[in-house]
Structures are given as structure tokens and as C-alpha cells.
Write a protein that holds these residues in place. Structure first.
Motif, PDB file in Angstrom:
ATOM      1  N   PHE A   9       3.290  36.562 -15.105  1.00  0.00           N
ATOM      2  CA  PHE A   9       1.993  36.188 -15.684  1.00  0.00           C
ATOM      3  C   PHE A   9       2.063  34.774 -16.268  1.00  0.00           C
ATOM      4  O   PHE A   9       1.185  33.932 -16.005  1.00  0.00           O
ATOM      5  N   ALA A  10       3.114  34.491 -17.041  1.00  0.00           N
ATOM      6  CA  ALA A  10       3.240  33.176 -17.677  1.00  0.00           C
ATOM      7  C   ALA A  10       3.291  32.068 -16.625  1.00  0.00           C
ATOM      8  O   ALA A  10       2.658  31.020 -16.777  1.00  0.00           O
ATOM      9  N   ALA A  11       4.021  32.317 -15.541  1.00  0.00           N
ATOM     10  CA  ALA A  11       4.153  31.313 -14.478  1.00  0.00           C
ATOM     11  C   ALA A  11       2.801  31.027 -13.825  1.00  0.00           C
ATOM     12  O   ALA A  11       2.458  29.875 -13.554  1.00  0.00           O
ATOM     13  N   ASP A  12       2.014  32.068 -13.594  1.00  0.00           N
ATOM     14  CA  ASP A  12       0.707  31.888 -12.959  1.00  0.00           C
ATOM     15  C   ASP A  12      -0.306  31.295 -13.925  1.00  0.00           C
ATOM     16  O   ASP A  12      -1.113  30.439 -13.553  1.00  0.00           O
ATOM     17  N   LEU A  13      -0.271  31.752 -15.184  1.00  0.00           N
ATOM     18  CA  LEU A  13      -1.206  31.240 -16.194  1.00  0.00           C
ATOM     19  C   LEU A  13      -1.011  29.738 -16.413  1.00  0.00           C
ATOM     20  O   LEU A  13      -1.971  28.963 -16.388  1.00  0.00           O
ATOM     21  N   LEU A  14       0.252  29.342 -16.608  1.00  0.00           N
ATOM     22  CA  LEU A  14       0.543  27.939 -16.922  1.00  0.00           C
ATOM     23  C   LEU A  14       0.055  26.984 -15.839  1.00  0.00           C
ATOM     24  O   LEU A  14      -0.411  25.893 -16.132  1.00  0.00           O
TER      25      LEU A  14
ATOM     26  N   GLY B 230       5.457  41.989 -12.840  1.00  0.00           N
ATOM     27  CA  GLY B 230       6.281  41.714 -14.025  1.00  0.00           C
ATOM     28  C   GLY B 230       6.537  42.931 -14.888  1.00  0.00           C
ATOM     29  O   GLY B 230       7.549  43.011 -15.586  1.00  0.00           O
ATOM     30  N   LEU B 231       5.629  43.909 -14.833  1.00  0.00           N
ATOM     31  CA  LEU B 231       5.808  45.110 -15.666  1.00  0.00           C
ATOM     32  C   LEU B 231       6.724  46.104 -14.971  1.00  0.00           C
ATOM     33  O   LEU B 231       6.680  46.246 -13.749  1.00  0.00           O
ATOM     34  N   ASP B 232       7.503  46.809 -15.758  1.00  0.00           N
ATOM     35  CA  ASP B 232       8.527  47.669 -15.169  1.00  0.00           C
ATOM     36  C   ASP B 232       8.398  49.127 -15.567  1.00  0.00           C
ATOM     37  O   ASP B 232       7.787  49.466 -16.580  1.00  0.00           O
ATOM     38  N   TYR B 233       9.020  49.962 -14.745  1.00  0.00           N
ATOM     39  CA  TYR B 233       9.336  51.333 -15.146  1.00  0.00           C
ATOM     40  C   TYR B 233      10.857  51.422 -15.106  1.00  0.00           C
ATOM     41  O   TYR B 233      11.451  51.285 -14.039  1.00  0.00           O
TER      42      TYR B 233
ATOM     43  N   PRO C  94       0.368  24.290 -32.586  1.00  0.00           N
ATOM     44  CA  PRO C  94      -0.452  25.428 -32.159  1.00  0.00           C
ATOM     45  C   PRO C  94       0.312  26.258 -31.128  1.00  0.00           C
ATOM     46  O   PRO C  94       0.817  25.717 -30.141  1.00  0.00           O
ATOM     47  N   VAL C  95       0.426  27.556 -31.411  1.00  0.00           N
ATOM     48  CA  VAL C  95       1.230  28.454 -30.586  1.00  0.00           C
ATOM     49  C   VAL C  95       0.349  29.485 -29.886  1.00  0.00           C
ATOM     50  O   VAL C  95      -0.602  30.000 -30.478  1.00  0.00           O
ATOM     51  N   ILE C  96       0.639  29.752 -28.624  1.00  0.00           N
ATOM     52  CA  ILE C  96      -0.043  30.829 -27.891  1.00  0.00           C
ATOM     53  C   ILE C  96       1.031  31.793 -27.387  1.00  0.00           C
ATOM     54  O   ILE C  96       1.885  31.415 -26.582  1.00  0.00           O
ATOM     55  N   ILE C  97       0.977  33.022 -27.882  1.00  0.00           N
ATOM     56  CA  ILE C  97       1.933  34.039 -27.427  1.00  0.00           C
ATOM     57  C   ILE C  97       1.425  34.625 -26.116  1.00  0.00           C
ATOM     58  O   ILE C  97       0.253  35.013 -26.007  1.00  0.00           O
ATOM     59  N   VAL C  98       2.307  34.711 -25.126  1.00  0.00           N
ATOM     60  CA  VAL C  98       1.936  35.261 -23.822  1.00  0.00           C
ATOM     61  C   VAL C  98       2.661  36.595 -23.606  1.00  0.00           C
ATOM     62  O   VAL C  98       3.890  36.639 -23.538  1.00  0.00           O
ATOM     63  N   GLU C  99       1.882  37.672 -23.511  1.00  0.00           N
ATOM     64  CA  GLU C  99       2.438  39.018 -23.352  1.00  0.00           C
ATOM     65  C   GLU C  99       1.950  39.641 -22.049  1.00  0.00           C
ATOM     66  O   GLU C  99       0.876  39.299 -21.550  1.00  0.00           O
ATOM     67  N   ASP C 100       2.727  40.585 -21.522  1.00  0.00           N
ATOM     68  CA  ASP C 100       2.292  41.299 -20.328  1.00  0.00           C
ATOM     69  C   ASP C 100       1.261  42.371 -20.670  1.00  0.00           C
ATOM     70  O   ASP C 100       0.234  42.488 -20.013  1.00  0.00           O
ATOM     71  N   ILE C 101       1.553  43.135 -21.737  1.00  0.00           N
ATOM     72  CA  ILE C 101       0.672  44.255 -22.045  1.00  0.00           C
ATOM     73  C   ILE C 101       0.729  44.585 -23.534  1.00  0.00           C
ATOM     74  O   ILE C 101       1.790  44.511 -24.145  1.00  0.00           O
ATOM     75  N   ILE C 102      -0.424  44.910 -24.100  1.00  0.00           N
ATOM     76  CA  ILE C 102      -0.470  45.395 -25.478  1.00  0.00           C
ATOM     77  C   ILE C 102      -0.915  46.842 -25.434  1.00  0.00           C
ATOM     78  O   ILE C 102      -1.994  47.159 -24.926  1.00  0.00           O
ATOM     79  N   ASP C 103      -0.057  47.698 -25.944  1.00  0.00           N
ATOM     80  CA  ASP C 103      -0.276  49.140 -25.915  1.00  0.00           C
ATOM     81  C   ASP C 103      -0.641  49.577 -27.346  1.00  0.00           C
ATOM     82  O   ASP C 103      -1.800  49.488 -27.729  1.00  0.00           O
ATOM     83  N   THR C 104       0.328  49.986 -28.156  1.00  0.00           N
ATOM     84  CA  THR C 104       0.016  50.323 -29.554  1.00  0.00           C
ATOM     85  C   THR C 104      -0.273  49.065 -30.379  1.00  0.00           C
ATOM     86  O   THR C 104      -0.929  49.134 -31.411  1.00  0.00           O
ATOM     87  N   GLY C 105       0.262  47.933 -29.942  1.00  0.00           N
ATOM     88  CA  GLY C 105       0.073  46.678 -30.671  1.00  0.00           C
ATOM     89  C   GLY C 105       1.189  46.406 -31.673  1.00  0.00           C
ATOM     90  O   GLY C 105       1.231  45.339 -32.284  1.00  0.00           O
TER      91      GLY C 105
ATOM     92  N   PRO D 196      -1.780  19.149 -21.751  1.00  0.00           N
ATOM     93  CA  PRO D 196      -0.365  18.852 -21.966  1.00  0.00           C
ATOM     94  C   PRO D 196       0.217  19.978 -22.822  1.00  0.00           C
ATOM     95  O   PRO D 196      -0.309  20.257 -23.903  1.00  0.00           O
ATOM     96  N   CYS D 197       1.214  20.678 -22.320  1.00  0.00           N
ATOM     97  CA  CYS D 197       1.722  21.837 -23.066  1.00  0.00           C
ATOM     98  C   CYS D 197       3.194  22.067 -22.783  1.00  0.00           C
ATOM     99  O   CYS D 197       3.758  21.500 -21.850  1.00  0.00           O
ATOM    100  N   GLU D 198       3.791  22.915 -23.627  1.00  0.00           N
ATOM    101  CA  GLU D 198       5.186  23.316 -23.435  1.00  0.00           C
ATOM    102  C   GLU D 198       5.255  24.821 -23.326  1.00  0.00           C
ATOM    103  O   GLU D 198       4.327  25.518 -23.736  1.00  0.00           O
ATOM    104  N   ILE D 199       6.361  25.323 -22.791  1.00  0.00           N
ATOM    105  CA  ILE D 199       6.568  26.774 -22.759  1.00  0.00           C
ATOM    106  C   ILE D 199       8.009  27.096 -23.131  1.00  0.00           C
ATOM    107  O   ILE D 199       8.934  26.358 -22.785  1.00  0.00           O
ATOM    108  N   SER D 200       8.161  28.163 -23.862  1.00  0.00           N
ATOM    109  CA  SER D 200       9.481  28.674 -24.213  1.00  0.00           C
ATOM    110  C   SER D 200       9.465  30.173 -23.943  1.00  0.00           C
ATOM    111  O   SER D 200       8.452  30.834 -24.199  1.00  0.00           O
ATOM    112  N   PHE D 201      10.549  30.696 -23.404  1.00  0.00           N
ATOM    113  CA  PHE D 201      10.638  32.133 -23.119  1.00  0.00           C
ATOM    114  C   PHE D 201      11.442  32.802 -24.223  1.00  0.00           C
ATOM    115  O   PHE D 201      12.577  32.411 -24.488  1.00  0.00           O
TER     116      PHE D 201
END
Ligand code: IMP
Ligand code: MG
Length: 182
Positions: free
Chosen positions: A55-60, A163-166, A100-111, A66-71
Motif C-alpha cells: 500500500f505504501a509503495a503504491d500510495l507514495l 500486503g495483508l497476511d494470514y 508533519p507525519v502521516i502514519i500509513v497502515e494496512d488495516i485498522i480493526d479494533t484501533g 516533496p516527502c520522505e518515507i520511513s518504514f
């Protein structure tokens, strides 16, 4: 992997639920919003491993700033002198003070994971923090959370792919699949 209507991941069967074209469309929509909202700024994206790597790769690539990314990963461990666990963000190799920070997540379940992430991030004194998630299960949320950027809301079902796993498997598909049989 090529597109299939159902896939087998370990002992479970999953059916296609969000095809890649839909993902692409929604990701472009969110990237455009971010580019608009952050115009004139240089945000740093913090992609939460492992699930968000695709997701992060496609979003970016759709973000026009002008932005940076850290994993990063959120690690928690028991301290010696404290009750409760200590949390730290590992992989954060850039100073985010005043940024300014933007957190990139795959999924939010309970939060709960995101709440811990936000609390831990505060200690690094960023200028601002927004949450960007590919998927959100609104019926599962247990905490109050301001999710500014969400590509897709989904029902309370277990999903894999993109990107999401079982149990570590199933990340390498272009579409998202939902559990149909356990
Ligand atoms: P939360 O703390 O309950 O919001 O859980 C978030 C984490 O649980 C995500 O970052 C995923 O790693 C995992 N997770 C939650 N739901 C799913 C799912 O449907 N498929 C795969 N992983 C999931
Ligand atoms: Mg995750």
C-alpha cells in the motif's frame, strides 16, 4: 500471482472481495486528498511494517509532494521496574521533531495498535500526525480514533492479500480476499 476468484492460504479459503482496479481508484483518491491538504508542506510518511509495504509503495507514487518515507514497527516489551509494557518505534531513522507525519497502515480493526502508535509518536514531538489506512472495519473499532484518510471501509471479516497476511502468508496478491471458510 494472477487474479483468481478464490485462493487457498494455508488451511483456509478466501474469495476475492476488493479487486485491484478498485484499490487503485481509492488509493489515487486518498493520494490526491493528501497532496491537496499538505500542499506547501513536506510530510514524512511512516509506513507500519509488515502489512503496509505494498500500500505504501503504491500510495507514495500517487502523492504529488516533496516527502520522505520511513518504514517502522511498534515494538513493546516489559520493562524491569515498571508495570505495563514499554513501547518504542523501531526503524525510525529520521528526526520527526516539528515535522508533519502521516502514519500509513494496512488495516485498522479494533484501533488499539493505532492508539499505541499515536501515543508513542507523541514522545517524538512531531508538528502534527494524521492517520492513513487502506482498510477500516468500523464495526470493530473499540476506541475513538480520528482516521483522516481511509481508502475503504469493509465489514467485520478477515481479509488477506495486497500486503495483508494470514499467519505470514497470502501477502503477495494484487487483489484483496475475504475468508469464506475456516
Ligand atoms: P487492531 O489493533 O485491532 O486495529 O489491529 C490491527 C492489526 O491487526 C493490523 O495492523 C493487522 O496486522 C491485523 N489485522 C486486523 N484485521 C486483519 C485482517 O482482516 N487481516 C489481516 N490482518 C488483520
Ligand atoms: Mg499492521
Amino acid at each position: 500471482m494472477k487474479e483468481q476468484k478464490t485462493i487457498q492460504v494455508k488451511d483456509k479459503t478466501f474469495a476475492i472481495s476488493v479487486p485491484q482496479d478498485e484499490l487503485k481508484l481509492q488509493i489515487k483518491r486518498i493520494a490526491d486528498q493528501i497532496s491537496h491538504d499538505y500542499a506547501g508542506l513536506q510530510p514524512i510518511f511512516l509506513a507500519v511494517l509488515n502489512g503496509s509495504f505494498i500500500f505504501a509503495a503504491d500510495l507514495l507514487r500517487e502523492v504529488d509532494l516533496p516527502c520522505e518515507i520511513s518504514f517502522v514497527k511498534l515494538a513493546s516489551y516489559q520493562g524491569t521496574n515498571t508495570t505495563g509494557s514499554i513501547r518504542e518505534i523501531i526503524g525510525l531513522n529520521t528526526d520527526i521533531t516539528g515535522r508533519p507525519v502521516i502514519i500509513v497502515e494496512d488495516i485498522i480493526d479494533t484501533g488499539l495498535t493505532m492508539v499505541h502508535m499515536l501515543e508513542t509518536l507523541k514522545g517524538h514531538n512531531p508538528a502534527s500526525v494524521d492517520v492513513c489506512t487502506l482498510l477500516l472495519k468500523p464495526s470493530k473499532l473499540q476506541v475513538e480514533l480520528d482516521v483522516r484518510y481511509c481508502c475503504l471501509e469493509i465489514p467485520d471479516d478477515f481479509v488477506v492479500g495486497y500486503g495483508l497476511d494470514y499467519d505470514g502468508f497470502g501477502r503477495n496478491t494484487k487483489d484483496i480476499y475475504t475468508l469464506i471458510q475456516s
